[in-house]
Design a protein around this motif. Structure first.
Motif: not given
Length: 539
Positions: A501-509
């Motif tokens: 239930g957790l996703r990351i969407a920004d420059a950190s990926i």
């Protein structure tokens, strides 16, 4: 439609947005399908794309405030945002490789994030960057050809027709800098005199090979900034299924076992909890995304235990692999004062110092006013002049982020480690030399009286100039990288390893920083996140 009619309809829509958001933000609803944390270049995309389905309830949280201020809307006023309430005001730790200097690491804290305070450049990244993303993730959806399709889909290109590379009718208005000033056009002439090819655009064929020089593609329309928030999220804010909450600082994730169920948020002086029936998406940027992860128990076990944080998922890569574009200003004095156009940055140059490299390692950005570092300003800054920033597109130095404490109010420790890798100092020397060759080319005779800094310095003095002059392009990234090794934080679908239930969407990926400014790649990251979420939930 006449201008008067357009202005009336825009005003009516804005009033509808305000009424709707006032109602939604004051309601007692705390349950949503998706919660997107951060209204920057990626988060604005994710929230808007998910809200396209009227049955999907979306909450977008932003720690900053409104973007309806002149310093955001007026392109030339962007420097006024630095150090203001629209800036997180991050500062890297003092760095021995920079003579003990501590570099400001400004980051947008406002609706639109960096896209509301940046220099408005639209730079897609190099073919090799995206193919590297695909190789690291094992997912061809990140390949250059796939990402090129995304760019064509989302762009509304207002330049020379180029259907192989550009799109029409998408949400992202992009155009070449309008009526570029002589500093920009002469920079292209100087580049050609050094054997560097010039292109109609820095996006497209130029970013498939060794690089080149071009007039910038900008996000400016009718003399006003276009942030990603304004292009994607604002048009949907009259909808009842999209709530945008400003002044909302995400404190921690909430859990049921190893499933994220929502977020705790500091808002209006109190702690509020919101639940997500499906997912939480972190789009807080390369500093605050690792912070929330670690303070929620996701990250390097040793670092969490140091602050008494219970370990929910040991992911040693959280906060590691910090990358940023570093640059060094070279300044020339104008013979006569010159106008500043389009926010001041109208031309760029990417080039390889070694043809064997897979992407350009030099990233030169022209600015139409003098910008020395505080330390180098004492060398004598002209009242009227221009700057060429000699940047490193792919520095080898790696930094890290550490917690100073377990709470939302505890500042992050940013160890940028700029110039810690000796190869970066060698690359900086080469980049500055090429920069000086450009600025001192015959093309600029008559426009400038001469080079103000650095000048023809010996090796030791030049190294000192670089250590005193190093500044950031404000492109912090890679601190929760996508990949398949032990230091990876998310997989190719941007889902956090070991956490549901957790996703990351920004420059950190980003596995590695892209070649050029990071706004456009962050939009792609947001589009990819939205695509995979929609596919997973059939929305």
């Amino acid at each position: 439609m006449t201008t008067a009619t357009t202005n009336t309809s825009d005003h009516e829509f804005a009033e509808g947005v305000r009424a709707n958001q006032d109602h939604l933000s004051t309601s007692q609803n705390t349950r949503f399908d998706f919660i997107v944390c951060g209204a920057g270049s990626a988060g604005s995309v994710v929230a808007a794309r998910l809200a396209e389905n009227p049955e999907v309830r979306v909450l977008l949280l932003e720690a900053g405030g409104s973007d309806e201020v002149d310093s955001v809307m007026e392109p030339a006023q962007w420097p006024l945002n630095l150090g203001s309430e629209r800036d997180w005001g991050f500062m890297a730790e003092p760095n021995a490789h920079l003579g003990g200097r501590a570099i400001p690491m400004n980051m947008g804290k406002v609706l639109g994030g960096g896209s509301s305070i940046n220099v408005m450049l639209w730079a897609r990244g190099h073919r090799a960057d995206w193919n590297h993303f695909a190789a690291e993730s094992g997912d061809a959806a990140w390949s250059y050809e796939s990402v090129l399709n995304i760019y064509r889909r989302i762009e509304d290109w207002h330049g020379p027709a180029d259907p192989d590379y550009r799109g029409k009718g998408g949400p992202v208005y992009v155009a070449p800098a309008h009526d570029p000033k002589p500093t920009a056009t002469l920079m292209l002439e100087a580049a050609r005199s050094l054997g560097v090819p010039t292109f109609d655009s820095p996006n497209g064929a130029m970013m498939e090979g060794n690089g080149g020089a071009a007039i910038n593609d900008l996000r400016i329309r009718d003399g006003k900034r276009l942030s990603i928030f304004r292009s994607y999220t604002w048009p949907r804010m009259a909808q009842p299924n999209l709530t945008v909450l400003t002044g909302a600082l995400v404190s921690k994730l909430t859990f049921d076992g190893n499933r994220v169920t929502g977020v705790d948020v500091l808002h209006g002086g109190r702690l509020r909890s919101f639940s997500a029936a499906r997912e939480v998406v972190l789009s807080l940027g390369a500093v605050n995304t690792p912070k929330v992860l670690m303070q929620s128990g996701i990250g390097p076990e040793q670092e969490l235990k140091r602050h008494g944080i219970a370990v929910r998922q040991h992911l040693p890569g959280v906060g590691q692999n910090h990358q940023d574009h570093v640059s060094f200003g070279c300044i020339w004095e104008y013979a006569e004062p010159q106008e500043v156009g389009n926010g001041g940055s109208e031309a760029t140059l990417y080039w390889k110092s070694d043809a064997a490299l897979d992407a350009p390692d030099m990233l030169h950005c022209q600015v139409e006013f003098p910008v020395p570092s505080a330390e180098n300003a004492a060398r004598g800054t002209p009242q009227h002049g221009w700057t060429m920033f000699a940047g490193l597109a792919h520095p080898k130095s790696r930094g890290q982020l550490l917690l100073s404490g377990p709470d939302a109010g505890d500042a992050m420790i940013i160890r940028a480690n700029t110039l810690s890798d000796p190869d970066d100092l060698r690359a900086a020397l080469a980049s500055v030399q090429m920069c000086r060759d450009l600025g001192n080319a015959d093309a600029f005779r008559g426009l400038v009286t001469g080079e103000s800094m650095p000048g023809n310095l010996g090796r030791e003095d030049m190294e000192q100039y670089l250590r005193q002059g190093a500044v950031t392009y404000w492109h912090q990234s890679c601190t929760a990288k996508m990949g398949r090794d032990a230091m990876s934080v998310v997989d190719g679908k941007l889902a956090v390893y070991g956490i549901a239930g957790l996703r990351i969407a920004d420059a950190s990926i980003m596995p590695r920083i892209t070649t050029g400014n990071t706004m456009a790649p962050c939009v792609v990251i947001g589009e990819r996140a939205a695509d995979v979420i929609k596919a997973q939930y059939g929305i």
